[in-house]
Design a protein around this motif. Structure first.
Motif, PDB file in Angstrom:
ATOM      1  N   LEU A  91       0.487  -1.697   0.113  1.00 46.74           N
ATOM      2  CA  LEU A  91       0.301   0.263   0.135  1.00 46.74           C
ATOM      3  C   LEU A  91       0.759   1.091  -0.146  1.00 46.74           C
ATOM      4  O   LEU A  91       0.570   2.228  -0.718  1.00 46.74           O
ATOM      5  CB  LEU A  91      -0.370   0.195   0.793  1.00 46.74           C
ATOM      6  N   GLU A  92       1.903   1.310   0.816  1.00 45.24           N
ATOM      7  CA  GLU A  92       2.645   2.103   0.956  1.00 45.24           C
ATOM      8  C   GLU A  92       3.562   2.273  -0.741  1.00 45.24           C
ATOM      9  O   GLU A  92       3.490   3.531  -0.575  1.00 45.24           O
ATOM     10  CB  GLU A  92       3.434   2.129   1.723  1.00 45.24           C
ATOM     11  N   LEU A  93       4.243   1.012  -0.949  1.00 42.43           N
ATOM     12  CA  LEU A  93       4.561   1.542  -2.612  1.00 42.43           C
ATOM     13  C   LEU A  93       3.260   2.530  -3.155  1.00 42.43           C
ATOM     14  O   LEU A  93       4.266   3.202  -4.002  1.00 42.43           O
ATOM     15  CB  LEU A  93       5.058   0.048  -2.897  1.00 42.43           C
ATOM     16  N   LEU A  94       2.576   1.586  -3.212  1.00 36.87           N
ATOM     17  CA  LEU A  94       1.325   2.854  -4.523  1.00 36.87           C
ATOM     18  C   LEU A  94       0.920   3.532  -4.227  1.00 36.87           C
ATOM     19  O   LEU A  94       1.350   4.727  -4.392  1.00 36.87           O
ATOM     20  CB  LEU A  94       0.252   1.397  -4.258  1.00 36.87           C
ATOM     21  N   SER A  95       1.176   4.177  -2.852  1.00 40.53           N
ATOM     22  CA  SER A  95       0.642   6.018  -2.218  1.00 40.53           C
ATOM     23  C   SER A  95       2.199   6.075  -2.387  1.00 40.53           C
ATOM     24  O   SER A  95       1.917   7.561  -3.355  1.00 40.53           O
ATOM     25  CB  SER A  95       0.506   5.631  -0.776  1.00 40.53           C
ATOM     26  N   LEU A  96       3.352   6.008  -2.251  1.00 47.74           N
ATOM     27  CA  LEU A  96       4.192   6.665  -2.808  1.00 47.74           C
ATOM     28  C   LEU A  96       4.822   7.149  -3.960  1.00 47.74           C
ATOM     29  O   LEU A  96       5.419   8.130  -4.413  1.00 47.74           O
ATOM     30  CB  LEU A  96       5.971   6.041  -1.889  1.00 47.74           C
ATOM     31  N   ALA A  97       4.661   6.260  -4.993  1.00 46.34           N
ATOM     32  CA  ALA A  97       4.641   6.262  -5.717  1.00 46.34           C
ATOM     33  C   ALA A  97       3.503   7.394  -6.103  1.00 46.34           C
ATOM     34  O   ALA A  97       3.692   8.305  -7.018  1.00 46.34           O
ATOM     35  CB  ALA A  97       4.428   5.273  -7.058  1.00 46.34           C
ATOM     36  N   SER A  98       2.598   7.238  -5.544  1.00 45.61           N
ATOM     37  CA  SER A  98       1.557   7.868  -6.570  1.00 45.61           C
ATOM     38  C   SER A  98       1.485   9.855  -5.699  1.00 45.61           C
ATOM     39  O   SER A  98       1.293  10.606  -6.956  1.00 45.61           O
ATOM     40  CB  SER A  98      -0.505   7.242  -6.369  1.00 45.61           C
ATOM     41  N   TYR A  99       1.767   9.318  -5.123  1.00 44.32           N
ATOM     42  CA  TYR A  99       1.778  10.928  -4.800  1.00 44.32           C
ATOM     43  C   TYR A  99       3.210  11.800  -6.228  1.00 44.32           C
ATOM     44  O   TYR A  99       2.775  13.115  -6.402  1.00 44.32           O
ATOM     45  CB  TYR A  99       3.005  10.785  -3.087  1.00 44.32           C
ATOM     46  N   SER A 100       4.082  11.130  -5.550  1.00 44.07           N
ATOM     47  CA  SER A 100       5.147  11.884  -6.852  1.00 44.07           C
ATOM     48  C   SER A 100       4.585  12.162  -8.488  1.00 44.07           C
ATOM     49  O   SER A 100       5.072  13.008  -8.628  1.00 44.07           O
ATOM     50  CB  SER A 100       6.283  10.707  -6.358  1.00 44.07           C
ATOM     51  N   LEU A 101       3.783  10.929  -8.495  1.00 42.77           N
ATOM     52  CA  LEU A 101       3.067  11.167  -9.805  1.00 42.77           C
ATOM     53  C   LEU A 101       1.607  11.815  -9.602  1.00 42.77           C
ATOM     54  O   LEU A 101       2.024  12.639 -10.935  1.00 42.77           O
ATOM     55  CB  LEU A 101       2.565  10.004 -10.225  1.00 42.77           C
ATOM     56  N   ALA A 102       1.324  12.630  -8.870  1.00 46.91           N
ATOM     57  CA  ALA A 102       0.837  13.677  -9.074  1.00 46.91           C
ATOM     58  C   ALA A 102       1.230  14.925  -8.978  1.00 46.91           C
ATOM     59  O   ALA A 102       1.096  15.777  -9.415  1.00 46.91           O
ATOM     60  CB  ALA A 102      -0.032  13.330  -7.746  1.00 46.91           C
ATOM     61  N   GLY A 103       2.575  14.904  -8.641  1.00 49.14           N
ATOM     62  CA  GLY A 103       3.580  16.140  -8.386  1.00 49.14           C
ATOM     63  C   GLY A 103       3.819  16.010  -9.876  1.00 49.14           C
ATOM     64  O   GLY A 103       5.274  16.374  -9.833  1.00 49.14           O
ATOM     65  N   PHE A 104       3.634  15.106 -10.524  1.00 51.31           N
ATOM     66  CA  PHE A 104       5.133  15.056 -11.626  1.00 51.31           C
ATOM     67  C   PHE A 104       5.173  15.902 -12.202  1.00 51.31           C
ATOM     68  O   PHE A 104       6.371  16.036 -13.300  1.00 51.31           O
ATOM     69  CB  PHE A 104       4.182  14.041 -12.334  1.00 51.31           C
ATOM     70  N   HIS A 105       4.484  16.607 -12.413  1.00 58.45           N
ATOM     71  CA  HIS A 105       4.335  18.429 -13.625  1.00 58.45           C
ATOM     72  C   HIS A 105       5.060  19.362 -12.388  1.00 58.45           C
ATOM     73  O   HIS A 105       4.512  20.100 -11.880  1.00 58.45           O
ATOM     74  CB  HIS A 105       3.011  18.586 -14.307  1.00 58.45           C
ATOM     75  N   LYS A 106       6.366  19.271 -12.098  1.00 64.17           N
ATOM     76  CA  LYS A 106       6.607  20.405 -10.844  1.00 64.17           C
ATOM     77  C   LYS A 106       6.649  21.325 -11.352  1.00 64.17           C
ATOM     78  O   LYS A 106       6.881  21.929 -10.322  1.00 64.17           O
ATOM     79  CB  LYS A 106       8.145  19.415 -10.267  1.00 64.17           C
ATOM     80  N   GLY A 107       6.939  21.990 -12.437  1.00 62.61           N
ATOM     81  CA  GLY A 107       6.118  23.310 -12.490  1.00 62.61           C
ATOM     82  C   GLY A 107       4.995  23.806 -12.386  1.00 62.61           C
ATOM     83  O   GLY A 107       5.416  24.990 -12.677  1.00 62.61           O
ATOM     84  N   ASP A 108       4.218  23.185 -12.694  1.00 62.72           N
ATOM     85  CA  ASP A 108       2.273  23.264 -12.595  1.00 62.72           C
ATOM     86  C   ASP A 108       2.333  23.625 -10.898  1.00 62.72           C
ATOM     87  O   ASP A 108       2.465  22.419 -10.210  1.00 62.72           O
ATOM     88  CB  ASP A 108       1.901  22.531 -13.413  1.00 62.72           C
ATOM     89  N   LYS A 109       1.978  24.538 -11.148  1.00 65.29           N
ATOM     90  CA  LYS A 109       1.564  24.830  -9.516  1.00 65.29           C
ATOM     91  C   LYS A 109       0.711  24.099  -8.909  1.00 65.29           C
ATOM     92  O   LYS A 109       0.349  23.842  -7.666  1.00 65.29           O
ATOM     93  CB  LYS A 109       0.975  25.945  -8.985  1.00 65.29           C
ATOM     94  N   ARG A 110      -0.757  24.139  -9.440  1.00 62.23           N
ATOM     95  CA  ARG A 110      -1.758  22.523  -9.301  1.00 62.23           C
ATOM     96  C   ARG A 110      -1.434  21.293  -9.143  1.00 62.23           C
ATOM     97  O   ARG A 110      -1.801  20.566  -8.058  1.00 62.23           O
ATOM     98  CB  ARG A 110      -2.851  22.763 -10.748  1.00 62.23           C
ATOM     99  N   SER A 111      -0.614  20.580 -10.361  1.00 60.80           N
ATOM    100  CA  SER A 111       0.271  19.583  -9.907  1.00 60.80           C
ATOM    101  C   SER A 111       0.743  19.565  -8.525  1.00 60.80           C
ATOM    102  O   SER A 111       0.690  18.393  -7.487  1.00 60.80           O
ATOM    103  CB  SER A 111       1.401  19.237 -10.966  1.00 60.80           C
TER     104      SER A 111
END
Lengths: 511, 773, 100, 212
Positions: free
Chosen positions: A141-161
């Motif tokens: 679950l944590e592996l999934l979560s950690l990957a998901s957190y970073s994926l959600a913020g993958f557009h790191k120049g994008d404020k919303r992301s």
């Protein structure tokens, strides 16, 4: 050694997927991130191999009643339930990979990490859906979560992301901590991390574990269950642990949102089903524990009702298609939870089937979103004005998905809902079915607003670009949505096989 | 090589699934994309070509198996593709799931091939015929959906799905008849199509309701809708009832037959079919000649074991009556398509009567051969109409033999076929029906007065058929072309009709000729108006041969009309036996055993005179020789009569008409059945409607108003109640959903810590509930 | 000291963690709160393992929890830094583009 | 009350509590009790200070006290390896990471304190207390009844058992490997997101050939 190899063979899909992830990572380094497409194709190929391995596993598991008697490496439960959801994950990940390839707004570098994180999340899912051991479940679950957190913020120049990632990581961290605390309490009461062992009452009439606790009081169990359920509920966005959902779905890159809404959510439901099933319903569970399961079922039913109502009513006023789909996915979590709340094997089957149905229609809806982000650069419903006539294939496919999401015939969504309703009634949850039916009516309004905007308004500006491959894919998904709505014998059988391997006795229907 | 063509469930079921699938996908594509679909018509035609290939391939497999003595057994849901319908719901209702699957047997094979071939030909033909139509794409979409429905009907293995597709066909028939209702450039068709489509829809609906009632009666008693299970249930029921059919089965069977009466245009519900000619000619060919109207007969074939002897007598009577009565009308019609329409009704009567007489295989066979030659006739008529610039009146044709040679040859072949000339397809099938009638009379077991009535009627009708069909050929293709003549043998009659205000459907459809003549009405002499209307187009008034898609379609069907009765190319021993008519390709794949399975087949055969079943038996042989002689005689007499009256002594028809004054008047006006329907059914219905409206307005409304006044008089309570509770409830639903939505929106503040707080609070509440509960 | 004392300490730490997450405005406190909750769970695991005498499950879980905490802290801090760069703030309440 | 006074009262109270619990622990269970009291105080007091303080740096150091206290509790629970891991990973790794974060972000002194902290603390605390009490009153833990100091073989080194457990085929090897994957993924993710390049700040102007 031989035994070791055999056990390795049992976790072959996980191994293959890990290998694929590493290959992707290494090849990205070798190619220095210059070729994003090639990495995507490697990912797809790897997923195909994984799917093949999984399919073989599914078939061979048929020889042993759907599940292996022994866990692999003492932790991994190899059964058809897990394999079903692994196949589901591979399927959705393949689609998401396709979406990444088709995403016009995706920048080209860092794409190796993108695929690696997606695959990492999938590895997490693989482990979490195929274990009865809370330790491994937590790790997955944590592996999934950690990957998901970073994926959600993958557009790191994008404020919303970035904001989405922040919200996700905070909420996710809180939920993980809470769940971990709940697990520690369960461990304290039962002395084991094995879900199947927790509910067993011990021999010679001398209760141990949860059963012993129930002799004194159910309160600590209630607390532990709520804490653990909170962790799962957050993953599948059940009220009141849903708050992150709309914000994160909106801010994350659309392929990631798709992944979260389909694969991650299904995985959450998989562990939820296994948790509830193994704890309260499996064969040999102590009667006190089983009796408490009914109470938990009622709790789940109430949560389901609240969740679907909140999701649908909130979706009514959304102007952003992406956010609307986020709320819709909350509402659908409520529907799926309905089958779980029935606390019967058939209800579980219905839930699994509905998740499979959800696969087709939601992937399609998000693919549609992706397509129109590429065309109009906007997520607003209003930007779809008149698009139905400009992009008929995609628009009509979307209409099918919307019909299916609403739950109208002849789509798979209708059939899934029919099963859920039927099992709900069968389990004595008539009121919940009424609530769900009313909710379906409510959902009609906002789903069909999309269709209305597409077909009944005049287009505002000229068509810019099209993506025929994506359009064709959506058309196929649309066709599948309808075909599986009519011919779903096989899918139903698979859902049932998956459910059956959980080992819930057929007479578990108690209400 | 042919022997290796055996039915392979693993592959062929998917082919069967593709058969209705292709036109359905075509429909979806066409309707979704309309004009954006490049070469939509060509694509659909190509798809239909695929369907034709598959169906023909499968049919050849069946025929080859039959010719090599292998029984072509039923392939049913048990080993095919199927899905369970009402998976959960049925259990709750306490009945078995309705399993919808594919049912594929010899009859299905033949019927599929017919539908496949005719559909393809019609698609091909329409490319030429409908060229330039305003709603060209819609037309193709509709006709594809119709094809889907027809194929689905043939393939479905239970009556419920048959009914669903049946209704879908009805709907498509309605839309296609009304095709020109959206084309205001042609006032006549505009009006006629609107009215005719409504009439067809409503009339057939009467039959459909009967069918549904009948089906439900069977379902209630037998608890199943599968054909196989229904037949078996009927057999067991009758066996348990001492070999007698229970009375309810007669009633239910007649209700089911009601569906046939409506769909297959049997007396007295035939009135919609002649008017259905308002649709485009390809539609007439496909729907109102070859496929949809045959569905009623197909239904009879499927439901035959459920029919009691009493029901069969009624069926015989209705069929025979329809056959002769429509034939008489056909002899008086001048409209090219009307002749064919009446001929269709008459032939359908033949088929129905055949089933009633126990010659179910003969009936089915005639259905198949008729589909070929009637489709060809209609398409030829379409070709003629197209060539004559949408003129439909035979009196304005003539001499087209030279101008349209291909059409002429094709049409003549098929006319010979329908007339029952030896070696043509119709000969075998009509002969089989006559044989059924004869054997029915000769056999004591089945003897009844109805048999004699049927045999006589059918024989006369067959002679009439040959007569009016050759009348059509002679009037259209022989003599000189009258379209351009100011004065010819029919011009007085036409002028009289025009003066009487009788409108004709022809000569008005003018997509490419402007609508100049539409304004100056129909009282001008035809020749003049033809010149005025088409004057701007130098070649337009000369009839011409149709473009290749149309003629190719004609040739395919004409070939089948010629050889469709007997594929002796396939199998030489069959050719030797053709004099006996015993081993037509159809009979080699369709027998009672293969139709209904061995047990039911034997039981069904028990009630049928042995002569029909066994040509070598005494009765069979005697009957057969007489049947052949009789068919030859009636065919010859009809053809010779037509030749005498319309080639040799062309002045005679007018004289005879005059002699028969009143009789002719009655027949010409279709026995006043439309008028009778208007008087007996429609007018009372309208009156009833008016009455009910009056009741509604005066009494019910008055009552309601009275109550309202009373309420007001009693006080404001009612209004208050209304306002607060009724309106309130409606508004409240909206308000609550909106309000809750807003409230939920307030929760979504965008601040993650508040989310966390809400979640913790919610979690605590949940825990508290679980702890306290 | 008996098991109850350890569980009490753990419960109190859990509560403190929750309070930290909900009340403090700086996102780093939230991360600290999460660490507290994880640690609270760890105390439980080890204590139950020690008093329960049933293999290594609890202690192993504790070790894995520490690993998870490290991984999560790394990812979370990376995300926080990214947010700080974009919003020039570490207050989660100021990152509220996504709402309603 | 101004900030200064509040601080004094808070730390004064903490000191008092320390004295009380130390004495209580000593009285109740001798030196082991006193040690437990000390470590428990470090743990909870550190947590309280962490919440109380408005300087992030101070809070971070208070959290260090919590982690150290927990390490001490682990030693009391005969898990010396875990205690070491706790100190190494938490104090040495996670806390250092947090401190990095603290230093990379500016100090925020505008933090409101009592008005914001106390009500939340009160409500959540009361609720948790209520639940905790109910649980404590009724919990039946799966214990074998062995008291801390009644064990015959004394403290054991858990390091070897844990090391074997990591790699034994039927114990934790899968979890161990999965943890490795978790760390890899976390590393890749953290590096990707934290790494800054020109193109991240100006996404529209990605320079060709810039990789890394």
């Amino acid at each position: 050694m031989q035994a070791y190899l055999t056990q390795l063979g049992h976790i072959a899909p996980e191994l293959v997927l890990t290998l694929v992830a590493l290959v992707v990572l290494v090849m990205d380094l070798v190619w220095k991130g210059r070729d994003s497409k090639r990495i995507g194709y490697i990912t797809l190929g790897g997923l195909a191999v994984t799917a093949w391995v999984l399919w073989n596993q599914w078939r061979t598991l048929g020889d042993t009643n759907g599940a292996l008697a022994e866990t692999a490496f003492g932790m991994v439960t190899v059964d058809r339930f897990g394999t079903f959801f692994k196949l589901f994950t591979v399927g959705s990940l393949a689609v998401v990979t396709g979406f990444v390839l088709a995403d016009r707004r995706e920048r080209k570098h860092g794409i190796g990490e993108y695929y690696f994180l997606l695959l990492g999340a999938a590895i997490g899912i693989f482990f979490m859906v195929s274990t009865n051991n809370l330790l491994l479940l937590m790790l997955g679950l944590e592996l999934l979560s950690l990957a998901s957190y970073s994926l959600a913020g993958f557009h790191k120049g994008d404020k919303r992301s970035a904001e989405a990632a922040l919200k996700y990581v905070i909420f996710g961290g809180l939920s993980a901590g809470v769940m971990l605390y709940g697990i520690s309490l369960l461990y304290g009461m039962t002395g084991t991390l094995d879900l199947n062992a927790m509910g067993r009452g011990g021999t010679q009439g001398y209760p141990v574990g949860l059963a012993a606790q129930f002799l004194i009081s159910p309160v600590p169990v209630a607390l532990a269950i709520v804490l653990v359920l909170a962790g799962f509920a957050y993953k599948v966005s059940v009220v009141p642990f849903h708050f992150w959902t709309p914000d994160v779905y909106e801010g994350a890159p659309t392929p990631v949102t798709t992944f979260l809404a389909v694969a991650s959510k299904a995985a959450g439901f998989a562990v939820l089903l296994r948790f509830v099933g193994s704890l309260f319903l499996v064969d040999g569970v102590h009667e006190a524990v089983a009796a408490y399961g009914e109470k938990v079922g009622l709790l789940l039913a109430v949560l389901a009702a609240v969740t679907m109502t909140l999701g649908n009513l909130s979706a009514l006023r959304q102007t952003s298609l992406k956010r609307m789909l986020a709320y819709s996915s909350i509402a659908h979590a409520g529907y799926v939870l309905m089958g779980l709340a029935a606390m019967t094997p058939e209800g579980f089957t219905a839930s699994i089937f509905y998740l499979a149905a959800y696969y087709f229609m939601n992937l399609g809806a998000f693919g549609f979103l992706l397509y129109f982000e590429g065309v109009t650069g906007s997520e607003q419903v209003d930007s779809l004005k008149g698009m139905g006539w400009r992009h008929p294939v995609v628009a009509w496919s979307m209409v099918i998905f919307l019909v299916s999401l609403t739950g109208l015939p002849p789509t798979v969504g209708f059939y899934g809902k029919l099963l859920l309703f039927y099992e709900g009634i069968d389990a004595g949850l008539g009121w919940l079915v009424v609530v769900a039916a009313l909710n379906s009516v409510v959902s009609l309004f906002y789903y069909f607003r999309v269709a209305k905007v597409m077909f009944l308004t005049e287009p505002e500006d000229a068509v810019r670009t099209t993506q025929p491959a994506l359009a064709g894919f959506l058309a196929i998904l649309g066709a599948l949505t309808v075909v599986t709505g009519v011919v779903n014998e096989r899918l139903r059988t698979w859902s049932d096989d998956g459910q059956a391997s959980l080992g819930i006795p057929q007479d578990a229907a108690r209400r | 090589m042919i022997a290796s063509l055996s039915f392979d469930p693993a592959v062929d079921y998917w082919l069967l699934l593709a058969v209705p699938g292709i036109p359905f996908v075509g429909y979806l594509l066409q309707i979704a994309l309309r004009k954006r679909l490049p070469f939509g018509d060509k694509l659909l035609t190509l798809g239909m070509f695929g369907v034709m290939c598959i169906t023909v391939y499968l049919a050849f497999k069946a025929i080859a198996a039959g010719h090599h003595g292998e029984a072509f057994v039923q392939h049913s849901v048990k080993d095919g593709i199927y899905f369970e319908w009402l998976y959960s719901g049925a259990a709750a209702l306490g009945v078995d799931n309705i399993v919808a699957g594919i049912y594929y047997d010899g009859l299905g094979a033949a019927m599929l091939a017919v539908v496949g071939i005719v559909s393809f030909c019609v698609h091909l033909f329409s490319q030429g015929y409908m060229h330039g139509d305003r709603r060209y794409n819609i037309f193709f979409a509709n006709i594809s959906l119709f094809t889907f429905a027809m194929l689905g009907l043939v393939l479905s293995d239970n009556v419920l799905f048959l009914f669903i597709f049946w209704e879908l066909m009805g709907l498509m028939s309605y839309m296609l008849i009304g095709h020109f209702a959206h084309d205001p450039s042609n006032p006549f068709f505009f009006k006629w199509a609107t009215w005719a489509s409504k009439k067809a829809f409503l009339t057939t609906r009467v039959g459909d309701v009967c069918l549904f009632v009948g089906v439900m009666m069977f379902y209630r008693e037998f608890g199943t809708l599968q054909y196989t299970e229904l037949w078996e249930a009927a057999r067991v029921t009758v066996a348990n009832n001492g070999g007698e059919f229970p009375a309810w089965m007669t009633v239910a069977g007649l209700f089911v037959f009601g569906g046939t009466v409506g769909k297959s245009a049997q007396f007295p519900l035939h009135i919609w079919l002649p008017d259905a000619m308002a649709g485009p000619t390809p539609v007439s060919a496909m729907i109102h000649a070859a496929t949809m109207v045959a569905a009623g007969v197909f239904l009879l074939g499927r439901m035959y074991p459920l029919m009691s002897p009493e029901a069969l007598h009624v069926i015989t009577f209705i069929g025979a009556t329809t056959a002769i009565f429509a034939a008489t009308i056909g002899m008086t019609a001048y409209d090219l398509k009307a002749v064919l329409a009446w001929s269709t009704i008459s032939q359908l009567g033949f088929m129905v009567a055949a089933v009633g007489l126990g010659g179910v295989v003969a009936g089915m066979f005639h259905m198949v051969t008729h589909a070929f030659f009637k489709a060809c006739l209609f398409l030829s008529a379409g070709s003629v109409i197209h060539g004559c610039h949408h003129e439909q009146d035979m009196r304005l044709m003539g001499g087209l033999r030279k101008k349209m040679p291909i059409t002429f040859v094709c049409m003549t072949i098929c006319t010979l076929a329908i007339a029952g000339a030896p070696f043509f397809a119709g000969f075998y099938s009509k002969d089989a029906i006559i044989l059924a009638g004869w054997a029915n009379i000769l056999d004591l077991k089945t003897f009844s007065g109805w048999g004699i009535y049927a045999l006589v009627s059918l024989a006369i009708a067959a002679a009439f058929t040959a007569f009016y069909m050759f009348r059509l050929i002679f009037m259209t293709f022989f003599g000189e072309y009258r379209g351009n003549l100011e004065k010819h043998m029919y011009s007085d009659a036409l002028a009289a009709e025009a003066a009487a205000g009788i409108e004709r459907p022809g000569g008005h459809h003018d997509d490419d000729h402007g609508d100049a003549h539409a304004e100056h009405g129909h009282d001008a002499p035809h020749a003049e108006h033809a010149h005025a209307a088409h004057g701007h187009d130098a070649h337009a008034h000369e009839p011409h041969e149709s473009p290749w898609p149309m003629t190719v379609a004609l040739c395919i069907l004409a070939f089948l009309g010629m050889f469709g009765g007997h594929f002796w190319l396939l199998d030489l021993p069959g050719a030797v036996a053709f004099w006996h008519g015993a081993h037509t390709w159809f009979e080699s794949i369709v027998s009672l055993d293969s139709l209904y399975g061995p047990a039911v087949g034997a039981w069904a055969a028990d009630g049928i005179s042995e002569g029909i079943l066994d040509h070598s038996s005494h009765i069979g042989h005697a009957a057969h020789v007489r049947a052949v002689i009789l068919s030859l005689f009636v065919a010859t007499s009809g053809i010779v009569g037509a030749w005498y009256l319309y080639v040799k002594r062309r002045d005679l028809p007018a004289v005879i008409t005059k002699k028969l004054d009143f009789g002719y008047y009655v027949v010409k006006n279709r026995y006043f059945i439309d008028e009778a329907a208007t008087l007996l059914v429609i007018a009372p219905s309208v009156k009833l409607g008016v009455f009910l409206k009056w009741v509604d307005e005066k009494i019910v409304d008055g009552l309601v108003l009275g109550i309202g006044r009373a309420n007001r008089f009693l006080g404001f309570f009612s209004a208050w109640f209304d306002r607060i509770f009724v309106d309130g409830a409606v508004n409240a639903v909206g308000l609550v959903s909106q309000g809750l939505g807003s409230a939920f929106r307030l929760l979504q503040t965008g601040r993650i810590q508040q989310y966390a707080a809400f979640a913790v609070g919610g979690g605590l509440l949940t825990a508290a509930w679980l702890i306290l509960a | 000291m008996g098991l109850g004392a350890y569980v009490a300490v753990s419960a109190a730490l859990f509560g403190l963690g929750i309070v930290a997450i909900i009340t403090r405005r700086n996102v780093l406190y939230i991360l600290m709160g999460i660490e507290m909750i994880l640690n609270a769970a760890n105390i439980n695991f080890v204590a139950f393992n020690r008093f329960g005498d049933n293999g290594l499950d609890g202690r192993m879980f504790a070790i894995f929890t520490i690993i998870l905490a490290a991984a999560e802290a790394a990812v979370a801090l990376a995300i926080v830094l990214n947010v700080f760069h974009l919003f020039s703030s570490v207050k989660p309440s100021e990152a509220d583009l996504l709402r309603e | 009350m101004d900030q200064q006074t509040l601080q004094r009262i808070f730390y004064g109270a903490l000191g008092l509590i320390l004295l009380v619990v130390l004495g209580g622990g000593l009285a109740a269970a001798g030196w082991p009790g006193a040690a437990f009291a000390l470590f428990a105080f470090m743990t909870l007091g550190g947590g309280l200070v962490c919440i109380w303080e408005r300087s992030v740096v101070r809070s971070a150091f208070a959290l260090m006290s919590t982690f150290m206290g927990i390490a001490g509790l682990f030693i009391l629970l005969e898990s010396d390896f875990l205690a070491m891991a706790q100190i190494l990973i938490y104090v040495g790794g996670i806390l250092a990471l947090l401190l990095f974060g603290v230093m990379l972000t500016p100090p925020d002194m505008s933090e409101r304190k009592l008005g914001r902290v106390l009500p939340g603390l009160g409500i959540v605390g009361l609720a948790i207390l209520w639940v905790g009490l109910k649980v404590a009153a009724t919990a039946k833990w799966a214990v074998q009844g062995a008291p801390l100091d009644g064990r015959a073989d004394g403290p054991i080194s858990s390091a070897e058992a844990i090391g074997v457990g990591f790699l034994a085929v039927d114990q934790y090897v899968v979890a161990f490997e999965l943890a490795a994957i978790v760390l890899t993924v976390a590393l890749v993710a953290a590096v990707y997101i934290a790494r800054r390049r020109l193109s991240d700040v100006q996404p529209s102007r990605t320079r060709a050939g810039e990789v890394g």
